[in-house]
Design a protein around this motif. Structure first.
Motif, short mmCIF file in Angstrom:
data_model
loop_
_atom_site.label_atom_id
_atom_site.label_comp_id
_atom_site.label_asym_id
_atom_site.label_seq_id
_atom_site.Cartn_x
_atom_site.Cartn_y
_atom_site.Cartn_z
N SER A 126 0.82 -1.21 0.00
CA SER A 126 0.00 0.00 0.00
C SER A 126 0.86 1.27 0.00
N ALA A 127 2.11 1.18 0.44
CA ALA A 127 3.00 2.33 0.33
C ALA A 127 3.32 2.61 -1.14
N TYR A 128 3.55 1.54 -1.91
CA TYR A 128 3.77 1.71 -3.36
C TYR A 128 2.51 2.27 -4.01
N TYR A 129 1.36 1.73 -3.62
CA TYR A 129 0.10 2.20 -4.20
C TYR A 129 -0.10 3.69 -3.90
N ASN A 130 0.03 4.09 -2.64
CA ASN A 130 -0.19 5.49 -2.29
C ASN A 130 0.83 6.40 -2.95
N LYS A 131 2.05 5.90 -3.11
CA LYS A 131 3.05 6.67 -3.84
C LYS A 131 2.58 6.87 -5.28
N GLY A 132 2.02 5.81 -5.87
CA GLY A 132 1.47 5.92 -7.22
C GLY A 132 0.36 6.94 -7.31
N VAL A 133 -0.51 6.96 -6.30
CA VAL A 133 -1.60 7.95 -6.27
C VAL A 133 -1.02 9.37 -6.29
N CYS A 134 -0.01 9.60 -5.46
CA CYS A 134 0.62 10.92 -5.40
C CYS A 134 1.25 11.30 -6.73
N LEU A 135 1.98 10.36 -7.28
CA LEU A 135 2.64 10.63 -8.57
C LEU A 135 1.62 10.93 -9.65
N SER A 136 0.51 10.20 -9.64
CA SER A 136 -0.55 10.45 -10.62
C SER A 136 -1.13 11.84 -10.43
N LYS A 137 -1.35 12.25 -9.19
CA LYS A 137 -1.87 13.60 -8.90
C LYS A 137 -0.90 14.67 -9.38
N LEU A 138 0.39 14.34 -9.39
CA LEU A 138 1.42 15.28 -9.86
C LEU A 138 1.66 15.16 -11.37
N HIS A 139 0.79 14.38 -12.05
CA HIS A 139 0.87 14.17 -13.50
C HIS A 139 2.17 13.49 -13.92
N LYS A 140 2.65 12.61 -13.09
CA LYS A 140 3.85 11.82 -13.39
C LYS A 140 3.40 10.38 -13.60
N GLN A 141 2.70 10.18 -14.71
CA GLN A 141 2.03 8.90 -14.95
C GLN A 141 3.00 7.73 -15.14
N LYS A 142 4.13 7.96 -15.77
CA LYS A 142 5.08 6.86 -15.97
C LYS A 142 5.61 6.35 -14.64
N GLU A 143 5.93 7.28 -13.76
CA GLU A 143 6.41 6.88 -12.43
C GLU A 143 5.28 6.24 -11.62
N ALA A 144 4.07 6.78 -11.76
CA ALA A 144 2.91 6.22 -11.06
C ALA A 144 2.68 4.79 -11.53
N ARG A 145 2.81 4.56 -12.83
CA ARG A 145 2.64 3.22 -13.39
C ARG A 145 3.59 2.23 -12.73
N MET A 170 -4.59 4.61 -19.13
CA MET A 170 -5.44 5.42 -20.03
C MET A 170 -4.86 6.83 -20.19
N LYS A 171 -4.37 7.39 -19.09
CA LYS A 171 -3.78 8.73 -19.15
C LYS A 171 -2.52 8.74 -20.01
N LEU A 172 -1.88 7.57 -20.07
CA LEU A 172 -0.67 7.44 -20.91
C LEU A 172 -1.02 7.08 -22.36
N GLY A 173 -2.31 6.95 -22.65
CA GLY A 173 -2.75 6.61 -24.00
C GLY A 173 -2.59 5.14 -24.34
N ARG A 174 -2.44 4.29 -23.34
CA ARG A 174 -2.25 2.85 -23.56
C ARG A 174 -3.58 2.15 -23.24
N ASN A 175 -4.59 2.48 -24.07
CA ASN A 175 -5.96 2.06 -23.79
C ASN A 175 -6.16 0.54 -23.81
N LYS A 176 -5.53 -0.17 -24.75
CA LYS A 176 -5.70 -1.63 -24.79
C LYS A 176 -5.21 -2.29 -23.52
N GLU A 177 -4.06 -1.84 -23.03
CA GLU A 177 -3.54 -2.38 -21.75
C GLU A 177 -4.45 -1.98 -20.59
#
Length: 182
Positions: A126-145, A170-177
């Protein structure tokens, strides 16, 4: 269950009339009040503990939990910071403070706390997950992924992890994945 808690609270209050400086009694009173969801009164009990013994850091931690339940995140951060100052490897306090930072939209600070949690326990999904949430909020989708993928590797049973990874893809445009994650 509630009746037993009420009875215990009566006993502790009576005991405190006899022993008004008993730290353990105030601490248990705070714990019982917290379980009864009387968070403001629990905070008062924990404050009394800290007046008698300022080094009783469990009182700071439990006081922070009360503040979290009351949605008083800044106060919770203050209490958790006291605990972390005394024990910089306190995993639970770091994690909870990170959660508070998320609520306060202080994502960079939350990431720092989650990085410390991960450094201490590399299996804390859950620490990795919450870190991903933060990164996503900061528009750092590759790191969030990357953070979401690590959370899934550690705990593949959490649907929220997959959903968040899908949204990130989806935010990274990788809709099929992304579709495979929902």
């Amino acid at each position: 269950h509630l009746k037993r808690l009420d009875e215990s609270l009566l006993e502790i209050n009576h005991y405190l009339t006899l022993e008004p400086f008993n730290v353990d009694a105030y601490y248990h009173k705070g714990f019982i009040l917290s379980n009864l969801r009387c968070y403001d009164k629990a905070v008062e009990a924990y404050e009394r503990v800290l007046q008698i013994n300022p080094q009783f850091i469990n009182a700071n931690y439990n006081k922070a939990l009360c503040y979290i339940n009351m949605k008083l995140y800044e106060q919770a951060v203050t209490e958790l910071s006291v605990v972390i100052e005394k024990d910089e490897c306190d995993l639970h306090s770091l994690y909870k403070r990170g959660m508070c930072y998320i609520e306060l939209k202080l994502y960079e600070k939350a990431i720092c706390d989650y990085d410390k949690v991960i450094c201490i326990d590399k299996r804390y999904s859950s620490a990795y997950y919450n870190k991903g949430v933060c990164l996503s909020k900061l528009h750092k989708q590759k790191e969030a992924r990357r953070a979401y993928i690590k959370a899934i590797e550690l705990n593949g049973n959490n649907e929220i992890y997959y959903h968040s990874l899908g949204s990130c893809l989806m935010k990274l445009g990788r809709n099929k994945e992304a579709i495979a994650m929902f």
